[in-house]
Scaffold this motif. Structure first.
Motif, short mmCIF file in Angstrom:
data_model
loop_
_atom_site.label_atom_id
_atom_site.label_comp_id
_atom_site.label_asym_id
_atom_site.label_seq_id
_atom_site.Cartn_x
_atom_site.Cartn_y
_atom_site.Cartn_z
N PHE A 138 41.63 16.11 83.19
CA PHE A 138 41.12 15.97 81.82
C PHE A 138 41.56 14.67 81.16
O PHE A 138 41.01 14.31 80.12
N GLY A 139 42.55 13.99 81.71
CA GLY A 139 43.15 12.89 80.97
C GLY A 139 43.89 13.39 79.75
O GLY A 139 43.92 14.60 79.46
N ASP A 158 43.47 11.59 76.71
CA ASP A 158 42.88 10.95 75.53
C ASP A 158 42.25 11.96 74.59
O ASP A 158 42.17 11.72 73.39
N ASP A 159 41.78 13.07 75.12
CA ASP A 159 41.17 14.14 74.33
C ASP A 159 42.15 15.31 74.26
O ASP A 159 43.10 15.37 75.02
N PRO A 160 41.90 16.29 73.38
CA PRO A 160 42.89 17.36 73.19
C PRO A 160 42.73 18.54 74.13
O PRO A 160 43.25 19.61 73.84
N PHE A 161 42.07 18.36 75.27
CA PHE A 161 41.82 19.51 76.15
C PHE A 161 43.12 20.10 76.68
O PHE A 161 43.31 21.32 76.70
N VAL A 162 44.03 19.26 77.11
CA VAL A 162 45.32 19.75 77.59
C VAL A 162 46.12 20.33 76.42
O VAL A 162 46.76 21.38 76.55
N GLY A 163 46.05 19.67 75.29
CA GLY A 163 46.76 20.17 74.11
C GLY A 163 46.34 21.58 73.71
O GLY A 163 47.18 22.43 73.42
N VAL A 164 45.05 21.85 73.71
CA VAL A 164 44.63 23.20 73.30
C VAL A 164 44.99 24.24 74.36
O VAL A 164 45.26 25.40 74.03
#
Lengths: 273, 273, 273
Positions: free
Chosen positions: A14-15, A17-23
């Motif tokens: 996912f990288g 840069d976006d919040p995909f890992v964060g969520v």
């Protein structure tokens, strides 16, 4: 079997840069506030099950027994591919059934596989494009929190995809492998493991460049190519104080060949400690 | 109102190559050693309040109630823009008053806003270029640690900037939106939310490329364009096993148009589950 | 001396695309399950001891006393360079003896240095290419866990490399420095610290571009160059709402010059607050 270590590792493409890992972390902490969530890595080539499988196999043992490893390189999300949980070598693995765990399974006799059952876990219906958040993260949290035992995740199943990697070919005169991944330093990491090498001396050839298999980068002068058995047990081609990728003009997928050297009479292996 | 969850999320445009995010964490842990600090993301386009507002609005609900969300996309640092704390929808938000929280506010009636008062919190005078470290991080730590209640952060105020996003325009024949952000896979995420779509079937047009709005990536063959309502509830244009960004040659800011299809007589909606 | 804060920071040039940082964390948590591991940063230029030394010196004080800072920018791994632990200014530092800690030492009289002794710590023989995982991470974990006191890490030693940075040159008419690193916004961070500047007004020249040293970015119009004393106490050249790197066409290593301005008669310093 070790109980859960409390650690949940995350490996995705996912990288950051976006919040995909964060969520995903938000979902995990919502269910298991004291989880210890560790990023294994998120910058693998998008969709590269092979790179992910390579690193999962070679990384998981550096974590304590009982760790839950979530891997989401999932180009088939939304299709009929299975969502699985695996218990192998005293670790747990959660992700899609697409070859990500092939290397783990191959090295861990007696691995058990369960089909993750969101209904049984009381999860709402997942989105069709982000099972990392809606299925894998909550399943990992329930498992690591000890609320759901491994058997409670779902019914026993078998993996549909049991290969996630190219295997090196050992011939009379040498070994043919492939560059699986390239690190930030431009070092070329191959699929040739040290178990294939025995006590002989080897030369390594990539894209017409040839160098000797030695002990460490510092065994050659600055700017020279060198091959080593790296810290993860595979043959790696590097350039001291520079980038082998740039020097040789290659990337993941390139062929790599090892040729055995005839040692001088009476000599032992020349270089590796 | 929920008490603090102990979680502090960080969203910035600082990237992770420099230690800016790291020192914010040092400041937080110095004041609140048991905080659970979660990176939401740090790779947003530098200075893009719009991208940040888009993701804050769509991410925060995946964290437990009582989470403190710190957002620092702050091109006006050092100017007269306010530093604010917001209580909305059982979450807390901390950052500059520049539109970052517009989407949160719009969806959370009864939101309360306070002007962060560093003097009242006993903070030293902040630097003029890094309020993330000197004002927002310590305020978040005091709030999450429970030493400063929300009301203790400063006087009530109102937001000067209440819009951080372009709104889609709904017309007779279709909906005109914009690509707000592009993820690592080259998927194009728009500002068109699913609430606008009703039960009709839609085609989506971006840069001359047209595709149907279906259920998931796997509903089209490899290499084909597809539009989906993504896992965050907005229309997204993707290319299966590839990059829609590269295929269509567009980036954030590009226009996107939805056109309704007339269903065959007697047919229900054709595709979305 | 403060006891350990429980925090271990990690600064490397490994990037986050591969699992190198992740496996270091696995090793740490295996030995110290309740450690608080904080990423300082991992995206420094590969092999740049100078950039790493710059940031370590300017970052560590934002963490609580007793923090263990692990730094692995280690182009000499596998050579005879020492592996060291340092106690300085109530913090601990662990990494190779190659100049990484030169700035810390220079600012912390009475620093003590120990040679990390893996045998004494009961560690297996390290790989020859990844001491971050095999030596520095476990030593940091033992120290932070309180199982090994600082003195137990190994014998006292001295640093072989005590310089990791270029020093600015102060002359009659100005100060000559260098751009050490460039952040994600294209801001140019120099090695000229504010202690050299006194009460005078200054112009800053980089690559033919000249601008005044003011208080903050917002002191100039959008698109204009500005120099500030940044939040880490060094002179930085920025472009408001843009990239000074792109505007001036320079990168780390470029020369920077400060020239003092003669204030109008009777005027005080013109700009800095």
């Amino acid at each position: 079997m070790a109980s859960c270590s409390g650690i949940i590792t995350l490996l995705t493409d996912f990288g950051l840069d976006d919040p995909f890992v964060g969520v995903m972390k938000g979902v995990i902490f919502g269910r298991h506030p004291s989880a210890n969530v560790v990023d294994l890595c998120h910058g693998l080539r998008a969709g590269s099950v092979e790179q992910a499988a390579f690193w999962i196999e070679r990384s998981y043992r550096y974590f304590p027994a009982g760790t839950v490893h979530v891997a989401v390189v999932d180009p088939g999300v939304g299709s009929a591919r299975k969502a699985v949980a695996i218990r192998a070598a005293e670790h747990y693995f959660i992700g899609p059934d697409n070859g990500l765990f092939a290397g783990v399974i191959a090295g861990a006799p007696g691995a058990e596989v369960r089909l993750i059952d969101g209904d049984r876990l009381g999860l709402p219906a997942p989105s069709r494009t982000f099972h990392g958040r809606d299925l894998f993260a909550p399943a990992a949290a329930e498992l690591a929190a000890g609320r759901a035992g491994f058997e409670a995740l779902g019914e026993p199943t078998t993996l549909d995809v049991t290969s996630g990697r190219a295997e090196p070919v050992v011939g009379e005169a040498g070994i043919d492998g492939v560059i699986v991944t390239v690190d930030r330093f431009g070092n070329l990491l191959s699929n040739v493991g040290e178990a294939l090498l025995g006590e002989r001396d080897w030369d390594v050839i990539v894209a017409g460049g040839r160098c000797a298999l030695l002990g460490t980068y510092a065994d050659v002068p600055s700017g020279a190519l060198v091959a080593v058995i790296n810290a993860f047990g595979v043959v790696e081609v590097a350039m001291r104080d520079g980038s082998a990728r740039a020097r040789l003009g290659v990337d993941a997928g390139a062929a790599l060949r090892l040729e055995a050297q005839s040692p001088p009479a009476g000599a032992g292996p020349r270089r590796r400690p």
